[in-house]
Write a protein that holds these residues in place. Structure first.
Motif, PDB file in Angstrom:
ATOM      1  N   ILE A 181       0.843  -1.202   0.000  1.00  0.00           N
ATOM      2  CA  ILE A 181       0.000   0.000   0.000  1.00  0.00           C
ATOM      3  C   ILE A 181       0.878   1.252   0.000  1.00  0.00           C
ATOM      4  N   ALA A 182       1.932   1.219   0.809  1.00  0.00           N
ATOM      5  CA  ALA A 182       2.848   2.372   0.862  1.00  0.00           C
ATOM      6  C   ALA A 182       3.514   2.623  -0.488  1.00  0.00           C
ATOM      7  N   ALA A 183       3.832   1.525  -1.196  1.00  0.00           N
ATOM      8  CA  ALA A 183       4.505   1.646  -2.494  1.00  0.00           C
ATOM      9  C   ALA A 183       3.539   1.888  -3.647  1.00  0.00           C
ATOM     10  N   GLY A 184       2.236   1.760  -3.373  1.00  0.00           N
ATOM     11  CA  GLY A 184       1.240   1.939  -4.417  1.00  0.00           C
ATOM     12  C   GLY A 184       1.081   0.740  -5.322  1.00  0.00           C
ATOM     13  N   THR A 185       1.569  -0.421  -4.887  1.00  0.00           N
ATOM     14  CA  THR A 185       1.512  -1.618  -5.725  1.00  0.00           C
ATOM     15  C   THR A 185       0.464  -2.633  -5.259  1.00  0.00           C
ATOM     16  N   ALA A 186      -0.077  -2.447  -4.073  1.00  0.00           N
ATOM     17  CA  ALA A 186      -1.035  -3.417  -3.532  1.00  0.00           C
ATOM     18  C   ALA A 186      -2.357  -3.352  -4.288  1.00  0.00           C
ATOM     19  N   LYS A 187      -2.898  -4.503  -4.586  1.00  0.00           N
ATOM     20  CA  LYS A 187      -4.195  -4.582  -5.264  1.00  0.00           C
ATOM     21  C   LYS A 187      -5.083  -5.579  -4.528  1.00  0.00           C
ATOM     22  N   ALA A 188      -6.303  -5.175  -4.274  1.00  0.00           N
ATOM     23  CA  ALA A 188      -7.272  -6.054  -3.611  1.00  0.00           C
ATOM     24  C   ALA A 188      -8.268  -6.570  -4.639  1.00  0.00           C
ATOM     25  N   VAL A 189      -8.681  -7.813  -4.458  1.00  0.00           N
ATOM     26  CA  VAL A 189      -9.631  -8.430  -5.386  1.00  0.00           C
ATOM     27  C   VAL A 189     -10.855  -8.906  -4.611  1.00  0.00           C
ATOM     28  N   PRO A 190     -12.026  -8.931  -5.255  1.00  0.00           N
ATOM     29  CA  PRO A 190     -13.242  -9.384  -4.571  1.00  0.00           C
ATOM     30  C   PRO A 190     -13.120 -10.820  -4.091  1.00  0.00           C
ATOM     31  N   GLN A 191     -13.786 -11.127  -2.992  1.00  0.00           N
ATOM     32  CA  GLN A 191     -13.822 -12.491  -2.486  1.00  0.00           C
ATOM     33  C   GLN A 191     -14.626 -13.378  -3.434  1.00  0.00           C
ATOM     34  N   VAL A 192     -14.184 -14.607  -3.587  1.00  0.00           N
ATOM     35  CA  VAL A 192     -14.824 -15.545  -4.500  1.00  0.00           C
ATOM     36  C   VAL A 192     -15.240 -16.791  -3.721  1.00  0.00           C
ATOM     37  N   GLY A 193     -16.495 -17.198  -3.878  1.00  0.00           N
ATOM     38  CA  GLY A 193     -16.968 -18.403  -3.215  1.00  0.00           C
ATOM     39  C   GLY A 193     -18.095 -18.106  -2.250  1.00  0.00           C
ATOM     40  N   GLU A 194     -18.652 -19.159  -1.695  1.00  0.00           N
ATOM     41  CA  GLU A 194     -19.773 -19.031  -0.772  1.00  0.00           C
ATOM     42  C   GLU A 194     -19.254 -18.793   0.641  1.00  0.00           C
ATOM     43  N   PRO A 195     -19.669 -17.699   1.274  1.00  0.00           N
ATOM     44  CA  PRO A 195     -19.183 -17.419   2.631  1.00  0.00           C
ATOM     45  C   PRO A 195     -19.744 -18.410   3.647  1.00  0.00           C
TER      46      PRO A 195
END
Length: 304
Positions: A181-195
């Protein structure tokens, strides 16, 4: 980065220490001191104690209310990090840091969202445990995931031992995400599957059903140890099962009890469980064999 950290139990301490080594932790938020022990002495949380050792400012609050939000906003943190704080982060606090809040959760999301992910995963007999770091959102543990990691946990590990291992691995995972996050490279993706939902454990969750297969009984024992504790009723008395392991001894009927040299064997739906340490109601922990010798054993069965 300039961070604000929120956490309470021992499982949150490795992450606090890891982040404090690399970043400016402006303040640590934790629950108020709680009464512990027989004398109910007010005791700071493990996170509060660690923060004091690190020389960090501490805000003790049971709720992240308007007053707490104002104090946290004044810190001008770039990112909030939360690990088992024990309270909800709502708007406007959720959006107060520039990068919002990230949460270290001890499951492979979307599995086991909620208060007791490690315990529920063990009870369910999940083949893998793990940790996830996700973007905190208003819905329960539903935010996009930055990173997940499976963690090797011993096949006989109880919930406390498993959580200890996950806490250390999770601290490194969180540190990697914060660096991204500090470097600006972190990427988050939506959760996949049944919770699946990991509801808080109750005393009844610790009751052992001896009609179930041995692997299910043992999985429940692991998941509820040490809290709320595995237990059964023997002769009308609730007995806590403190230490136990699967046995290859002769098969016993479900709930049937037999003494062995180093353990008390209790039958399940398949093989027996070898119980080595117990705590009968109103007494202290004791060796299971010694306890059983002191009973009038005729007709006694577990679960009755």
């Amino acid at each position: 980065m300039r961070l604000v950290f929120a956490g309470t139990p021992l499982a949150a301490v490795p992450t606090l220490r890891r982040l404090a080594a690399d970043h400016d932790v402006a303040a640590v938020i934790t629950r108020p001191d709680a009464p512990l022990g027989r004398k109910r002495v007010l005791t700071p949380s493990p996170v509060a104690q660690a923060a004091a050792e690190l020389g960090l400012a501490v805000l003790k609050t049971a709720r992240l209310d308007d007053q707490a939000t104002t104090r946290i906003a004044a810190l001008e943190a770039e990112l909030g990090v939360i690990v088992a704080y024990g309270g909800l982060v709502r708007e406007p606090l959720l959006s107060t840091p520039a990068h919002g809040w990230i949460n270290l959760h001890f499951s492979l999301l979307p599995a086991w969202r909620g208060a007791a992910p490690v315990q529920r995963a063990l009870i369910a007999g999940d083949p893998q445990l793990g940790a996830s770091v996700f973007q905190l959102v208003p819905a329960l543990d539903a935010g996009d995931v930055f990173a997940s990691r499976t963690v090797a946990v011993g096949a006989d590990a109880t919930a406390d031992a498993a959580l200890e291992t996950l806490a250390v691995d999770g601290a490194e995972l969180t540190a990697e995400v914060v660096a991204g996050i500090a470097a600006g490279t972190a990427k988050a993706v939506p959760q996949v599957g049944e919770p699946t939902i990991a509801a808080k454990l109750t005393l009844d969750d610790g009751r052992l059903d001896w009609s179930e297969p041995l692997e299910r009984v043992y999985a429940r024992y692991r998941g509820v140890t040490p809290e709320p504790g595995a237990h059964t009723s023997i002769g009308g008395i609730r007995v806590k099962v403190l230490e136990a392991a699967p046995s290859t001894a002769q098969r016993l009927a479900p709930g049937e009890i037999a003494a062995a040299k180093t353990a008390v064997l209790i039958g399940t739906g398949t093989g027996p469980l070898a119980v080595t340490r117990v705590q009968p109601a109103g007494k202290g922990p004791m060796n299971a064999v010694d306890w059983w010798r002191g009973q009038r054993t005729e007709g006694l069965r577990a679960g009755a």
